[in-house]
Design a protein around this motif. Structure first.
Motif, mmCIF file in Angstrom:
data_model
loop_
_atom_site.group_PDB
_atom_site.id
_atom_site.type_symbol
_atom_site.label_atom_id
_atom_site.label_comp_id
_atom_site.label_asym_id
_atom_site.label_seq_id
_atom_site.Cartn_x
_atom_site.Cartn_y
_atom_site.Cartn_z
ATOM 1 N N ASP A 89 77.188 39.062 9.970
ATOM 2 C CA ASP A 89 78.241 39.962 9.491
ATOM 3 C C ASP A 89 77.925 41.427 9.751
ATOM 4 O OD1 ASP A 89 76.253 40.552 7.705
ATOM 5 O OD2 ASP A 89 77.381 40.006 5.905
ATOM 6 N N GLY A 90 76.866 41.691 10.529
ATOM 7 C CA GLY A 90 76.513 43.062 10.876
ATOM 8 C C GLY A 90 75.510 43.714 9.948
ATOM 9 N N SER A 91 75.105 43.024 8.881
ATOM 10 C CA SER A 91 74.100 43.581 7.980
ATOM 11 C C SER A 91 72.753 43.655 8.677
ATOM 12 C CB SER A 91 73.979 42.722 6.716
ATOM 13 O OG SER A 91 75.212 42.641 6.029
ATOM 14 N N GLN A 92 71.895 44.543 8.182
ATOM 15 C CA GLN A 92 70.555 44.686 8.738
ATOM 16 C C GLN A 92 69.520 44.608 7.623
ATOM 17 O OE1 GLN A 92 70.423 48.311 11.093
ATOM 18 N NE2 GLN A 92 71.017 47.172 12.934
ATOM 19 N N ILE A 93 68.428 43.950 7.921
ATOM 20 C CA ILE A 93 67.334 43.780 6.959
ATOM 21 C C ILE A 93 66.076 44.344 7.597
ATOM 22 C CG2 ILE A 93 66.014 42.117 5.607
ATOM 23 C CD1 ILE A 93 68.437 40.192 5.928
ATOM 24 N N LEU A 94 65.459 45.313 6.944
ATOM 25 C CA LEU A 94 64.221 45.892 7.453
ATOM 26 C C LEU A 94 63.064 44.941 7.189
ATOM 27 C CD1 LEU A 94 64.550 49.642 6.388
ATOM 28 C CD2 LEU A 94 65.027 48.608 8.620
ATOM 29 N N SER A 95 62.180 44.843 8.171
ATOM 30 C CA SER A 95 61.062 43.918 8.034
ATOM 31 C C SER A 95 59.880 44.416 8.857
ATOM 32 C CB SER A 95 61.488 42.512 8.478
ATOM 33 O OG SER A 95 60.491 41.576 8.195
ATOM 34 N N HIS A 96 58.821 43.596 8.880
ATOM 35 C CA HIS A 96 57.583 43.968 9.560
ATOM 36 C C HIS A 96 57.222 42.866 10.548
ATOM 37 C CE1 HIS A 96 57.600 46.100 5.707
ATOM 38 N NE2 HIS A 96 56.877 47.033 6.295
ATOM 39 N N SER A 97 56.991 43.255 11.790
ATOM 40 C CA SER A 97 56.746 42.283 12.848
ATOM 41 C C SER A 97 55.508 41.440 12.574
ATOM 42 C CB SER A 97 56.609 42.994 14.196
ATOM 43 O OG SER A 97 55.565 43.960 14.164
ATOM 44 N N CYS A 98 54.485 42.052 11.975
ATOM 45 C CA CYS A 98 53.255 41.306 11.732
ATOM 46 C C CYS A 98 53.484 40.177 10.735
ATOM 47 C CB CYS A 98 52.142 42.236 11.245
ATOM 48 S SG CYS A 98 52.553 43.186 9.771
ATOM 49 N N ILE A 99 54.327 40.396 9.731
ATOM 50 C CA ILE A 99 54.611 39.358 8.742
ATOM 51 C C ILE A 99 55.453 38.247 9.365
ATOM 52 C CG2 ILE A 99 55.637 38.846 6.495
ATOM 53 C CD1 ILE A 99 53.239 40.687 6.344
ATOM 54 N N LEU A 100 56.529 38.621 10.031
ATOM 55 C CA LEU A 100 57.405 37.610 10.631
ATOM 56 C C LEU A 100 56.655 36.786 11.673
ATOM 57 C CD1 LEU A 100 60.742 39.592 11.129
ATOM 58 C CD2 LEU A 100 59.876 38.440 9.089
ATOM 59 N N GLY A 101 55.866 37.455 12.497
ATOM 60 C CA GLY A 101 55.169 36.763 13.573
ATOM 61 C C GLY A 101 54.103 35.812 13.088
ATOM 62 N N ILE A 102 53.432 36.165 11.999
ATOM 63 C CA ILE A 102 52.358 35.313 11.505
ATOM 64 C C ILE A 102 52.902 34.118 10.743
ATOM 65 C CG2 ILE A 102 51.879 36.220 9.186
ATOM 66 C CD1 ILE A 102 49.277 35.568 11.943
ATOM 67 N N ARG A 103 54.119 34.222 10.187
ATOM 68 C CA ARG A 103 54.692 33.121 9.420
ATOM 69 C C ARG A 103 55.508 32.157 10.273
ATOM 70 N NH1 ARG A 103 54.993 33.188 3.907
ATOM 71 N NH2 ARG A 103 55.437 30.980 4.322
ATOM 72 N N SER A 104 56.009 32.624 11.403
ATOM 73 C CA SER A 104 56.872 31.775 12.221
ATOM 74 C C SER A 104 56.582 31.978 13.706
ATOM 75 C CB SER A 104 58.349 32.098 11.943
ATOM 76 O OG SER A 104 59.185 31.535 12.937
ATOM 77 N N PRO A 105 56.151 30.940 14.399
ATOM 78 C CA PRO A 105 55.918 31.075 15.843
ATOM 79 C C PRO A 105 57.199 31.369 16.609
ATOM 80 C CG PRO A 105 55.781 28.774 15.166
ATOM 81 C CD PRO A 105 55.852 29.586 13.913
ATOM 82 N N VAL A 106 58.326 30.910 16.091
ATOM 83 C CA VAL A 106 59.597 31.171 16.755
ATOM 84 C C VAL A 106 59.957 32.650 16.645
ATOM 85 C CG1 VAL A 106 62.038 30.563 16.862
ATOM 86 C CG2 VAL A 106 60.350 28.822 16.254
ATOM 87 N N LEU A 107 59.809 33.197 15.449
ATOM 88 C CA LEU A 107 60.068 34.627 15.272
ATOM 89 C C LEU A 107 59.097 35.466 16.100
ATOM 90 C CD1 LEU A 107 60.822 34.824 11.443
ATOM 91 C CD2 LEU A 107 62.418 35.278 13.308
#
Length: 260
Positions: A89-107
């Motif tokens: 829907d166009g919303s944006q969520i701020l995040s951190h690449s190190c967290i996303l990358g370490i929790r999900s190989p797909v991300l």
């Protein structure tokens, strides 16, 4: 893929329901991507024993509520964020690449290929409500969720856990669906989704519920839709029901024979 409705009887009748919104990453390729090596044998030397004790202490510290609060605040405040996660829907969520990358190989793969604009990597997660994406990303940080949010978005989160290969979230979703969501009017829909998302425990729970209350469930709208859209599943369930009835009849016959 249209947003999921938890009460709908028309959830996921073919694999395109999941594969569609994620253009590059097909669900079927995600199962078994995590390879965890066997742990080494227990050490016998003093040094190894001391390291083991220190590791246990470290696990206790990292599992403390204070540390979890810090991870949760990092997500909520977006401090030093370097990723913008856009939703359908166009919303944006701020995040951190190190967290996303370490929790999900797909991300991690998505982040490696993401374009960078003004210091932020940009990725898109569509096909589910934006609030479900927010709950998903928060879970990646702290393994926390609000019960009301989980109840509302459990089906969406099950899909996300499968697509992005987050096994811990899939286990949580299975537990929540089993305890708070499953009912005769939706169990057929949940079974189809569980099979698409490679959730064997949830599939088994749904199958047992269907067999245990077949007369009621076979008259539900979900069963009627499944019969038209997925006749092979209907046949599989009917064959399983016959097997269960046969085993039950044999057990009763044996008991009667023994008592005489």
């Amino acid at each position: 893929m249209a947003p999921l409705e938890s009460g709908s009887s028309q959830l996921f009748f073919d694999s395109s329901a999941i594969d569609g919104p994620f253009d590059v990453y097909e669900c079927g390729t995600l199962a078994g991507t995590r390879v965890v090596p066997d742990p080494p044998p227990p050490g016998t030397s003093y040094g190894k024993q001391r390291s083991s004790r220190n590791a246990k202490k470290a696990r206790r510290v990292h599992g403390s509520e204070e540390v979890e609060d810090c991870w949760n605040r990092l997500f909520l405040e977006g401090y030093q964020a370097d990723v913008r996660v856009s939703t359908g829907d166009g919303s944006q969520i701020l995040s951190h690449s190190c967290i996303l990358g370490i929790r999900s190989p797909v991300l991690r793969s998505m982040l490696e290929e993401a374009r960078i604009e003004h210091g932020f990597r940009n990725i898109l997660i569509s096909g589910v409500p934006s609030e479900a994406v927010r709950v998903f990303i928060r879970f990646l940080y702290s393994s926390r969720f609000e019960q009301g949010e989980m109840k509302k978005y459990a089906l969406h989160l099950l899909v996300l856990s499968h697509v992005f290969s987050v096994q811990s979230l899939k286990i949580v979703c299975t537990d929540q669906l089993e305890r708070f969501f499953l009912a005769p009017d939706n169990v057929v829909d949940v079974l189809q989704l569980a099979r698409l998302c490679d959730a064997p425990r949830l599939s088994l729970i749904c199958t047992r519920m269907i067999v245990g209350d077949f007369k009621t469930i076979s008259l539900s709208e979900g069963w009627k839709v499944m019969r038209r859209a997925n006749p092979s599943l209907e046949q599989e369930l009917l064959e399983f029901l016959v097997e269960v009835d046969t085993v039950s009849y044999l057990k009763q016959s044996i008991l009667i024979w023994l008592n005489h």
